[in-house]
Motif scaffolding. Structure first.
Motif, mmCIF file in Angstrom:
data_model
loop_
_atom_site.group_PDB
_atom_site.id
_atom_site.type_symbol
_atom_site.label_atom_id
_atom_site.label_comp_id
_atom_site.label_asym_id
_atom_site.label_seq_id
_atom_site.Cartn_x
_atom_site.Cartn_y
_atom_site.Cartn_z
ATOM 1 N N VAL A 1 0.878 -1.322 0.064
ATOM 2 C CA VAL A 1 -0.175 -0.035 0.098
ATOM 3 C C VAL A 1 0.982 1.238 -0.061
ATOM 4 N N SER A 2 0.876 1.946 -0.957
ATOM 5 C CA SER A 2 1.633 3.110 -1.255
ATOM 6 C C SER A 2 0.844 4.422 -0.845
ATOM 7 N N ALA A 3 -0.249 4.415 -0.470
ATOM 8 C CA ALA A 3 -1.059 5.755 -0.252
ATOM 9 C C ALA A 3 -2.471 5.197 0.543
ATOM 10 N N TYR A 4 -2.737 6.309 1.416
ATOM 11 C CA TYR A 4 -4.052 6.164 2.268
ATOM 12 C C TYR A 4 -4.900 7.351 2.118
ATOM 13 N N PRO A 5 -6.131 7.388 2.533
ATOM 14 C CA PRO A 5 -6.910 8.502 2.391
ATOM 15 C C PRO A 5 -6.169 9.612 2.997
ATOM 16 N N ARG A 6 -5.612 9.591 4.097
ATOM 17 C CA ARG A 6 -4.875 10.573 4.829
ATOM 18 C C ARG A 6 -3.861 11.230 3.785
ATOM 19 N N GLN A 7 -3.173 10.770 2.934
ATOM 20 C CA GLN A 7 -2.613 11.178 1.964
ATOM 21 C C GLN A 7 -3.168 12.403 1.300
ATOM 22 N N LEU A 8 -4.446 11.949 0.819
ATOM 23 C CA LEU A 8 -5.230 12.487 -0.286
ATOM 24 C C LEU A 8 -5.782 13.843 0.543
ATOM 25 N N GLU A 9 -6.286 13.566 1.732
ATOM 26 C CA GLU A 9 -6.506 14.885 2.567
ATOM 27 C C GLU A 9 -5.549 15.700 2.717
ATOM 28 N N SER A 10 -4.001 15.255 2.912
ATOM 29 C CA SER A 10 -2.857 16.314 2.790
ATOM 30 C C SER A 10 -2.778 16.778 1.473
ATOM 31 N N LEU A 11 -3.104 16.332 0.525
ATOM 32 C CA LEU A 11 -2.982 17.054 -0.884
ATOM 33 C C LEU A 11 -3.988 18.080 -0.863
ATOM 34 N N ILE A 12 -5.212 17.496 -0.689
ATOM 35 C CA ILE A 12 -6.221 18.750 -0.615
ATOM 36 C C ILE A 12 -5.914 20.034 0.358
ATOM 37 N N ARG A 13 -5.393 19.926 1.351
ATOM 38 C CA ARG A 13 -5.016 21.096 2.461
ATOM 39 C C ARG A 13 -3.920 21.893 1.937
ATOM 40 N N LEU A 14 -2.926 21.104 1.330
ATOM 41 C CA LEU A 14 -1.690 21.897 0.570
ATOM 42 C C LEU A 14 -2.370 22.600 -0.558
ATOM 43 N N ALA A 15 -3.028 22.031 -1.440
ATOM 44 C CA ALA A 15 -3.553 22.698 -2.570
ATOM 45 C C ALA A 15 -4.398 24.010 -2.109
ATOM 46 N N GLU A 16 -5.044 23.802 -0.975
ATOM 47 C CA GLU A 16 -5.950 24.841 -0.712
ATOM 48 C C GLU A 16 -5.109 26.147 -0.087
ATOM 49 N N ALA A 17 -4.107 25.510 0.571
ATOM 50 C CA ALA A 17 -2.984 26.679 1.339
ATOM 51 C C ALA A 17 -2.335 27.585 0.122
ATOM 52 N N TYR A 18 -1.928 26.687 -0.925
ATOM 53 C CA TYR A 18 -1.205 27.350 -2.124
ATOM 54 C C TYR A 18 -2.147 28.236 -2.667
ATOM 55 N N ALA A 19 -3.405 27.934 -2.907
ATOM 56 C CA ALA A 19 -4.454 28.929 -3.535
ATOM 57 C C ALA A 19 -4.699 30.099 -2.625
ATOM 58 N N LYS A 20 -4.653 29.817 -1.299
ATOM 59 C CA LYS A 20 -4.846 31.029 -0.231
ATOM 60 C C LYS A 20 -3.689 31.977 -0.454
#
Length: 292
Positions: free
Chosen positions: A156-175
């Motif tokens: 297993v190379s990714a979990y839902p927690r990694q997807l949530e991290s990507l969402i938070r980082l993308a939102e922060a960059y847009a902010k």
């Protein structure tokens, strides 16, 4: 901001599990029980247990913090000393510049710290970006691709927690861009940051392959496989001794070391015994191993 994160006591550190996972903080004082919102970013710094980074060990083994806590951080970067003259000169120049700067250097300063603080405060207060349709699809594809990388190797190379991290980082960059909408460029930057962080913090030192299970389970896939193989080798060794119901601990350890092609340590032997004990195959009493 938390310094000396590795030196926090367990009771204080355990509170952070709820804060980082649920964004809430439960308090029970003087008969009053309440739950407060804790939507904040956490920046923490920790030192390796040997005061120097051991490149033969994983991040979990070097820092010795619970993997359940480390896996909740969106990004983990290693700040290592490369022992390079050019790096030493740049670092020394930066530290000295905190106390002295020439007139030319002061004129070349790109951004005043007060302006930067106001910029961040404005972005946090007034900018609340939302995902666009294209960004949502990009995040879904990024997560599926991350999962595919591991499925080809049986891990297993990714979990839902990694997807949530990507969402938070993308939102922060847009902010930071003062954008009310998360776009593809924000997702790409989030993927880049996440990828670079994993290269440093989740690389298996034995294989050189990025293995997210190091952070999520505390053990790499290769280490887990080796542990299972050692337990099975020990099981076959015990079964080869016939109907012997009790064996001496040290004698069994010596036999396993003599038959194994790799170096077996006491810790590895005890882990194998524990694995077989969990299967109800044997039990260890003092220095005696008994079959069930």
């Amino acid at each position: 901001c938390i310094d000396e994160f590795d030196k926090m006591n367990d009771s204080t550190r355990s509170v952070m599990h709820e804060v980082m996972e649920q964004q809430t903080l439960s308090i029970a004082k003087a008969g009053i029980i309440c739950q407060l919102n804790a939507r904040t970013s956490i920046l923490a710094a920790a030192n390796p247990v040997e005061s120097q980074w051991n490149h033969k060990k994983t991040t979990i083994e070097n820092i010795q913090l619970p993997h359940t806590l480390l896996s909740r951080f969106d990004l983990i970067f290693l700040m290592l000393d490369p022992q390079d003259e050019a790096y030493d000169r740049r670092l020394a120049h930066h530290l000295v510049s905190l106390y002295y700067r020439s007139e030319e250097e002061m004129e070349e300063e790109y951004l005043d710290m007060a302006v930067l603080r106001d910029y961040i405060a404005y972005a946090r207060t007034y900018v609340h970006p939302r995902l666009s349709e294209e960004a949502s699809q990009s995040l879904i594809e990024a997560y599926v691709d991350m999962r595919k990388i591991g499925s080809g190797r049986g891990m297993v190379s990714a979990y839902p927690r990694q997807l949530e991290s990507l969402i938070r980082l993308a939102e922060a960059y847009a902010k930071v861009r003062f954008s009310e909408k998360v776009e593809n460029l924000d997702v790409e930057e989030a993927k880049r940051l996440h990828r670079e962080a994993l290269k440093q913090s989740a690389t298996d030192p034995r294989t050189g392959i990025v293995d997210i299970s190091i952070l999520t389970t505390g053990m790499s896939a290769t280490a887990r496989k080796r542990k299972e193989e050692l337990a099975q080798a020990l099981k076959k060794l015990i079964q080869s001794k016939g109907k012997t119901l009790a064996m001496r601990y040290q004698l069994l350890f010596d036999d396993l070391r003599s038959e194994s092609e790799i170096a077996i340590t006491k810790d590895m032997f005890e882990e194998a015994l524990q694995a077989l004990a969990d299967e109800d195959f044997l039990t260890v009493t003092g220095k005696t191993v008994r079959l069930l």
